[in-house]
Design an enzyme around this catalytic site. Structure first.
Site, short mmCIF file in Angstrom:
data_model
loop_
_atom_site.label_atom_id
_atom_site.label_comp_id
_atom_site.label_asym_id
_atom_site.label_seq_id
_atom_site.Cartn_x
_atom_site.Cartn_y
_atom_site.Cartn_z
N GLU A 1 19.70 24.61 -30.65
CA GLU A 1 19.46 23.29 -31.28
C GLU A 1 20.45 23.15 -32.44
OE1 GLU A 1 17.38 20.36 -31.22
OE2 GLU A 1 18.62 19.96 -32.98
N ASP B 1 25.94 24.13 -31.88
CA ASP B 1 26.33 23.09 -30.93
C ASP B 1 26.15 23.62 -29.50
OD1 ASP B 1 27.80 21.45 -29.19
OD2 ASP B 1 29.28 20.95 -30.73
N GLY B 2 25.26 23.00 -28.75
CA GLY B 2 24.96 23.47 -27.39
C GLY B 2 26.18 23.47 -26.49
N ASP C 1 17.72 19.04 -23.15
CA ASP C 1 16.74 18.09 -23.70
C ASP C 1 17.40 17.36 -24.87
OD1 ASP C 1 14.58 16.65 -24.51
OD2 ASP C 1 13.45 18.37 -25.28
N SER C 2 18.25 16.42 -24.53
CA SER C 2 19.06 15.75 -25.56
C SER C 2 18.41 14.44 -25.99
CB SER C 2 20.44 15.44 -25.00
OG SER C 2 20.32 14.47 -23.98
N TYR D 1 8.72 5.52 -23.89
CA TYR D 1 10.17 5.33 -23.90
C TYR D 1 10.45 3.89 -23.44
CZ TYR D 1 11.09 10.40 -24.26
OH TYR D 1 11.16 11.69 -24.67
N1 SPM Z 1 11.69 16.84 -26.51
C1 SPM Z 1 11.73 15.44 -26.50
C2 SPM Z 1 13.09 14.92 -26.72
C3 SPM Z 1 13.31 13.72 -25.92
N2 SPM Z 1 14.63 13.53 -25.61
C4 SPM Z 1 14.92 12.34 -24.87
C5 SPM Z 1 14.77 11.13 -25.71
C6 SPM Z 1 15.67 10.03 -25.25
C7 SPM Z 1 14.96 8.78 -25.13
N3 SPM Z 1 15.86 7.70 -24.99
C8 SPM Z 1 15.49 6.75 -24.03
C9 SPM Z 1 16.50 5.66 -23.91
C10 SPM Z 1 16.31 4.57 -24.90
N4 SPM Z 1 16.79 4.87 -26.17
#
Ligand code: SPM
Length: 280
Positions: A104, A135-136, A153-154, A221
Site C-alpha cells: 500500500e 508503490d505497487g 484493489d486500487s 458505488y
Molecule cells: N478496499 C476497497 C477499495 C475500493 N477500491 C475501489 C474503489 C473504486 C470505486 N470507484 C468507482 C467508480 C466511480 N468513481
C-alpha cells in the site's frame, strides 16, 4: 447531519452522515471517514467512495475469493492497494494460504482504517500478513515469480493509483506471478467508465492467455456495480478450480460458486465491449 457526495461524469452519489470521524490530507490524497445514517462507516479517498459498512462485503469477498478459487492451490498472495484491509480480512479466512502480502502506498490510510474501521481493517491482525509500504507498480517489478495470486484493489485512475491502470504494470503483474498464477484487478463499472473497462480488458487479453471480466453488485458505488478483470496464463478463469472449505463458505454473504458464475454473464452492451477488447 451532513450529506457527502462523490460527483463525476455528470451526476453524483450522496450519503447522509452523522459524524466526520477522520479527515486528513496525506502526502498522497485526502482521506475521510464518516459515520452514516444508514450505511455504517464510509471511507472516501480524494472524494471517491471506497467502501461503506453496508456493502463492502460484496466487493471484498469477490476480490479475494474469486481469484483464490481460480487457482487450484494458492499459498502466497499479494494485495496491491487495499489499505483499508478488507481484502486481507477475506483472505485471512482462508487457512490454506500461507503468506498474505500487502503493498500500500499510503501508510496513513492503513493507520486511519485500523483506528476508525476496525471491522474492515481487522485483516491486519493475521500473523501471515506482511505489510510493504510503497508503490505497487515498483513492488511487482522488483519481485518476479513470487506470488500465486495478485489482487489489485486500487482506487480510480487519476490519483496515486494511476500507474495501476497501464499496460506496463500489467506486464509486471504477470512477471510477479509464479507458474499457474492468477491476477484480479479493480476494473470499474461498464455503465460509468466503459473506456477504462475496454482499456483494461484489452490489456489483459493481450498479455494473458486467458482473461475475463466479472461484475460485482455494490450499491454504494456510482451505478451500483464495479467490475474486476481476472487473468491467468495457466487456465480458463471462469470455472472454479478449487472449493472453499465449508466452514469458510458459511461465513460469506456474497461469493458462492453460483454468484461467481453469474458475475461473468453480462448484458449485451458489456459483451460487445468485451468482444471489442478481445479484438485489441
Ligand atoms: N478496499 C476497497 C477499495 C475500493 N477500491 C475501489 C474503489 C473504486 C470505486 N470507484 C468507482 C467508480 C466511480 N468513481
Amino acid at each position: 447531519m451532513a450529506w457527502v457526495s462523490e460527483v463525476g461524469g455528470g451526476y453524483g452519489t450522496t450519503i447522509e452522515t452523522t459524524a466526520h470521524l477522520f479527515s486528513r490530507k496525506s502526502r498522497y490524497q485526502q482521506i475521510d471517514i464518516y459515520e452514516t445514517v444508514k450505511l455504517g462507516k464510509l471511507l472516501m479517498l480524494d472524494g471517491i467512495i471506497q467502501l461503506t459498512g453496508f456493502d463492502e462485503f460484496a466487493y471484498h469477498e469477490m476480490m479475494a475469493h474469486l481469484p483464490c478459487c481460480t487457482h487450484p492451490a494458492p499459498e502466497k498472495v499479494l494485495v496491491i492497494g487495499g489499505g483499508d484491509g478488507g481484502v486481507l480480512r477475506e483472505l485471512g479466512k482462508n487457512k490454506s494460504l500461507q503468506e498474505l502480502h500487502i503493498c500500500e502506498i499510503d501508510e496513513e490510510v492503513i493507520g486511519a482504517c485500523r483506528k476508525f474501521l476496525p471491522e474492515t481493517a481487522c485483516g491486519y491482525d493475521d500473523p501471515r500478513v506482511r505489510v510493504h509500504i510503497g508503490d505497487g507498480s515498483l513492488f511487482v517489478r522488483e519481485n518476479p515469480a513470487s506470488f500465486d495470486v495478485i489482487i489489485v484493489d486500487s482506487t480510480d485512475p487519476g490519483g496515486p493509483g494511476e500507474p495501476l491502470f497501464g499496460e506496463a504494470f500489467y506486464r509486471d503483474l504477470k512477471g510477479a506471478l509464479r507458474p499457474g498464477g492468477v491476477i484480479a484487478s479493480q476494473s470499474e463499472s461498464p455503465f460509468l467508465l466503459p473506456d477504462i473497462v475496454l482499456r483494461l480488458n484489452a490489456i489483459t487479453n493481450k498479455i494473458f492467455k486467458y482473461a475475463d471480466y466479472a461484475v460485482i453488485q455494490v450499491p454504494t458505488y456510482p451505478t451500483g456495480q464495479i467490475g474486476m478483470c481476472v487473468a491467468s496464463d495457466a487456465r480458463d478463469v471462469r470455472p472454479q478450480a478449487s472449493e472453499l472449505p465449508p466452514e469458510l463458505q458459511a461465513t460469506l454473504r456474497y461469493y458462492s460458486p453460483s454468484a461467481r458464475e453469474g458475475a461473468f454473464h453480462h448484458p449485451l452492451f458489456v459483451d460487445r465491449l468485451l468482444q471489442k477488447a478481445r479484438r485489441g
